[in-house]
Design a protein around this motif. Structure first.
Motif, PDB file in Angstrom:
ATOM      1  N   MET A   1       0.850  -1.161   0.000  1.00 13.00           N
ATOM      2  CA  MET A   1       0.000   0.000   0.000  1.00 13.00           C
ATOM      3  C   MET A   1       0.892   1.219   0.000  1.00 13.00           C
ATOM      4  N   LYS A   2       0.736   2.090  -0.975  1.00 15.25           N
ATOM      5  CA  LYS A   2       1.556   3.285  -1.080  1.00 15.25           C
ATOM      6  C   LYS A   2       0.777   4.470  -0.534  1.00 15.25           C
ATOM      7  N   PHE A   3       1.433   5.294   0.259  1.00 12.13           N
ATOM      8  CA  PHE A   3       0.816   6.469   0.864  1.00 12.13           C
ATOM      9  C   PHE A   3       1.287   7.703   0.134  1.00 12.13           C
TER      10      PHE A   3
ATOM     11  N   PRO B   1       2.380   8.423   7.365  1.00 10.70           N
ATOM     12  CA  PRO B   1       2.176   7.249   6.510  1.00 10.70           C
ATOM     13  C   PRO B   1       1.706   6.066   7.356  1.00 10.70           C
ATOM     14  N   LEU B   2       0.720   5.372   6.852  1.00 12.46           N
ATOM     15  CA  LEU B   2       0.163   4.249   7.593  1.00 12.46           C
ATOM     16  C   LEU B   2      -0.050   3.088   6.640  1.00 12.46           C
TER      17      LEU B   2
ATOM     18  N   ALA C   1       2.166  -3.268   7.222  1.00 10.96           N
ATOM     19  CA  ALA C   1       3.340  -3.116   8.087  1.00 10.96           C
ATOM     20  C   ALA C   1       2.969  -3.226   9.563  1.00 10.96           C
ATOM     21  N   LEU C   2       1.774  -2.765   9.918  1.00  9.20           N
ATOM     22  CA  LEU C   2       1.355  -2.818  11.317  1.00  9.20           C
ATOM     23  C   LEU C   2       0.917  -4.212  11.755  1.00  9.20           C
TER      24      LEU C   2
ATOM     25  N   PRO D   1       5.388 -11.351   5.763  1.00 10.05           N
ATOM     26  CA  PRO D   1       4.443 -11.353   4.636  1.00 10.05           C
ATOM     27  C   PRO D   1       4.433 -12.638   3.807  1.00 10.05           C
ATOM     28  N   SER D   2       5.586 -13.220   3.576  1.00  8.40           N
ATOM     29  CA  SER D   2       5.631 -14.412   2.726  1.00  8.40           C
ATOM     30  C   SER D   2       5.150 -15.667   3.448  1.00  8.40           C
TER      31      SER D   2
END
Length: 136
Positions: A1-3, A26-27, A31-32, A37-38
């Motif tokens: 997700m790009k902010f 940026p949120l 990431a939170l 992820p993999s």
């Protein structure tokens, strides 16, 4: 997700808004909420056996396959071909429910049992979303 930071001013004169010092940081929910992820998948809770620890029917479960399983972790497992979410008691080889109306399950040598991952987060949706209905 790009902010993409956007700072807008309405050009209103007079008293300054109390929110004018507020900067949007940026949120990224990825990431939170997701550590690996993999090795992470998302599922949906089905049933009421975990409501005693705050996981309710329809909640979204973030499950990490890379996290080392510990005693009394909430896990997603495959027990005899059925995916389940339970508390794992490693010492007594039990799958514990968090609802007094559900019985605990003993894991025997005759069972086909695999741990799919540890539930690291659960998310409650307070309003139904057509986006979730089509993806989960």
């Amino acid at each position: 997700m790009k902010f993409i930071p956007i700072y807008a001013s309405a050009g209103i004169t007079g008293f300054e808004s109390p929110a004018s010092d507020y900067l949007q940081l940026p949120l990224s929910l990825d990431a939170l909420l997701i550590e690996h992820p993999s090795a992470t998948f998302i599922g949906r809770a089905d049933g009421h056996s975990m409501q005693g620890i705050g996981i309710f029917n329809g909640d979204i479960l973030i499950v990490d396959r890379q996290v080392q399983v510990k005693n009394h972790d909430v896990i997603v497992a495959n027990l005899n071909g059925e995916f389940i979410c339970k508390i794992l008691d490693t010492q007594r080889r039990l799958l514990l429910s968090a609802n007094k109306n559900n019985q605990d399950v003993q894991i025997t040598q005759d069972d086909q049992f695999t741990i799919e991952g540890v539930v690291i987060r659960s998310i409650r949706c307070h309003r139904q979303s057509h986006l979730l209905a089509s993806t989960l």
